[in-house]
Write an enzyme that holds these catalytic residues in place. Sequence first.
Site, mmCIF file in Angstrom:
data_model
loop_
_atom_site.group_PDB
_atom_site.id
_atom_site.type_symbol
_atom_site.label_atom_id
_atom_site.label_comp_id
_atom_site.label_asym_id
_atom_site.label_seq_id
_atom_site.Cartn_x
_atom_site.Cartn_y
_atom_site.Cartn_z
ATOM 1 N N SER A 145 3.052 -23.376 8.855
ATOM 2 C CA SER A 145 1.840 -22.697 9.350
ATOM 3 C C SER A 145 2.032 -21.190 9.229
ATOM 4 O O SER A 145 3.182 -20.717 9.164
ATOM 5 C CB SER A 145 1.646 -23.061 10.827
ATOM 6 O OG SER A 145 0.613 -22.284 11.397
ATOM 7 N N TYR A 158 4.099 -24.552 19.539
ATOM 8 C CA TYR A 158 3.677 -24.915 18.176
ATOM 9 C C TYR A 158 4.347 -23.988 17.162
ATOM 10 O O TYR A 158 4.900 -24.429 16.150
ATOM 11 C CB TYR A 158 2.160 -24.805 18.106
ATOM 12 C CG TYR A 158 1.547 -25.053 16.747
ATOM 13 C CD1 TYR A 158 1.278 -26.347 16.306
ATOM 14 C CD2 TYR A 158 1.226 -23.990 15.911
ATOM 15 C CE1 TYR A 158 0.697 -26.560 15.059
ATOM 16 C CE2 TYR A 158 0.646 -24.204 14.670
ATOM 17 C CZ TYR A 158 0.383 -25.487 14.253
ATOM 18 O OH TYR A 158 -0.186 -25.704 13.020
HETATM 19 N N1 NAD Z 1 -5.993 -26.375 10.893
HETATM 20 C C1 NAD Z 1 -5.311 -25.229 10.844
HETATM 21 O O1 NAD Z 1 -5.858 -24.141 11.032
HETATM 22 C C2 NAD Z 1 -3.834 -25.245 10.533
HETATM 23 C C3 NAD Z 1 -3.192 -24.011 10.405
HETATM 24 C C4 NAD Z 1 -1.843 -23.980 10.095
HETATM 25 C C5 NAD Z 1 -1.147 -25.166 9.922
HETATM 26 N N2 NAD Z 1 -1.800 -26.356 10.065
HETATM 27 C C6 NAD Z 1 -1.012 -27.573 9.851
HETATM 28 O O2 NAD Z 1 -1.668 -28.392 8.899
HETATM 29 C C7 NAD Z 1 -1.371 -29.764 9.184
HETATM 30 C C8 NAD Z 1 -2.664 -30.558 9.330
HETATM 31 O O3 NAD Z 1 -3.410 -30.000 10.394
HETATM 32 P P1 NAD Z 1 -4.956 -30.345 10.658
HETATM 33 O O4 NAD Z 1 -5.605 -29.100 11.069
HETATM 34 O O5 NAD Z 1 -5.486 -31.147 9.538
HETATM 35 O O6 NAD Z 1 -4.785 -31.260 11.970
HETATM 36 P P2 NAD Z 1 -5.597 -32.549 12.473
HETATM 37 O O7 NAD Z 1 -5.312 -32.665 13.928
HETATM 38 O O8 NAD Z 1 -7.006 -32.480 12.016
HETATM 39 O O9 NAD Z 1 -4.867 -33.728 11.688
HETATM 40 C C9 NAD Z 1 -3.546 -34.089 11.997
HETATM 41 C C10 NAD Z 1 -3.316 -35.508 11.544
HETATM 42 O O10 NAD Z 1 -1.969 -35.878 11.911
HETATM 43 C C11 NAD Z 1 -2.013 -37.164 12.519
HETATM 44 N N3 NAD Z 1 -0.867 -37.318 13.424
HETATM 45 C C12 NAD Z 1 -0.656 -36.681 14.607
HETATM 46 N N4 NAD Z 1 0.493 -37.121 15.149
HETATM 47 C C13 NAD Z 1 1.006 -38.033 14.291
HETATM 48 C C14 NAD Z 1 2.188 -38.826 14.284
HETATM 49 N N5 NAD Z 1 3.053 -38.772 15.293
HETATM 50 N N6 NAD Z 1 2.416 -39.652 13.241
HETATM 51 C C15 NAD Z 1 1.537 -39.745 12.223
HETATM 52 N N7 NAD Z 1 0.392 -39.020 12.173
HETATM 53 C C16 NAD Z 1 0.140 -38.176 13.186
HETATM 54 C C17 NAD Z 1 -3.345 -37.209 13.246
HETATM 55 O O11 NAD Z 1 -3.729 -38.531 13.521
HETATM 56 C C18 NAD Z 1 -4.247 -36.531 12.214
HETATM 57 O O12 NAD Z 1 -4.667 -37.478 11.255
HETATM 58 C C19 NAD Z 1 -0.501 -29.748 10.439
HETATM 59 O O13 NAD Z 1 0.844 -29.766 10.071
HETATM 60 C C20 NAD Z 1 -0.860 -28.437 11.072
HETATM 61 O O14 NAD Z 1 0.159 -27.979 11.936
HETATM 62 C C21 NAD Z 1 -3.122 -26.422 10.375
#
Ligand code: NAD
Length: 256
Positions: A145, A158
Amino acid sequence: MRFKGKVVIVTGSGQGIGSSIAKVFAAEGAKVVTNNRKAGTTGGDAATVAAEIKAAGGEATPIFGSVNDYKEAKHIIQATVEKYGRIDVLVNNAAIMVDGPLIKYTEKQIRDIVDVNLTGTIFTCQHVIPYMAKQKYGKIVNISSGAGLAGDQNITAYSATKYGVIGFTEALAAELAYYNINVNAVCPGGVPTRMNFRPGATYDYNYFHRPITGEDIAAACLFLASEEARNITSTWIPVTAGVEKKVPDNKPIFTV
Ligand SMILES: NC(=O)c1ccc[n+]([C@@H]2O[C@H](COP(=O)([O-])OP(=O)(O)OC[C@H]3O[C@@H](n4cnc5c(N)ncnc54)[C@H](O)[C@@H]3O)[C@@H](O)[C@H]2O)c1
């Protein structure tokens, strides 16, 4: 069709960025394993995403399991090999977020966030190593991230896990280079997903003043998993539109 015949696992791909990554790999010819914790739970549905990929003419299979459960993480890897015979790419995308001042977190929230985001990534990597090492081929892409490059208020735990993912990526890359396995990370900035949905968000904290998309993140993952990136390992690509960090408000966010 840059990934024709390649087998790609994307953890946490029932919704959000993970589903975009899964779909973009599939559109490039990959056989994709979609995943989230359990069928029919909150957090999206890996089965729906796999069905959407198939409806678009691609190949995908949902395999459920929590990455932070040691046995279930092993199951995700083993069931993929049973289905498709090998694993070329592992994208560790599953993560959870707790938003708010650290003083308000419960013990469980703190443990869960470290468990899913960091321990889960380490578990799936450990389980995939025997298969990739035997093939003398593999690409691991860990989703960190912008918060893994610069800390910020309200996302302290986080942020710690995402810095941890970077450190783990660097260390594992050194360990796996002999086996021709590349290990890198992608650091997304603010992508409007369920994890990071802010009504009325203006995105005026990035250079372009526009949201970053799941497809933007997928493009970086595909590059790192491609042969063009065969000599890139132990590093990360920020897809943050120029800034990792907002200037803190420097206002009280909790009272004691
Ligand atoms: N959205 C943002 O702005 C952002 C920014 C930086 C990094 N990220 C990273 O990108 C990635 C995806 O984030 P997102 O925004 O799509 O999140 P989201 O919450 O929309 O999706 C996360 C997914 O992970 C799954 N998940 C959660 N715990 C789990 C587990 N223990 N085992 C298997 N699956 C599991 C959830 O069911 C969901 O499908 C993450 O690693 C997040 O930290 C997101």
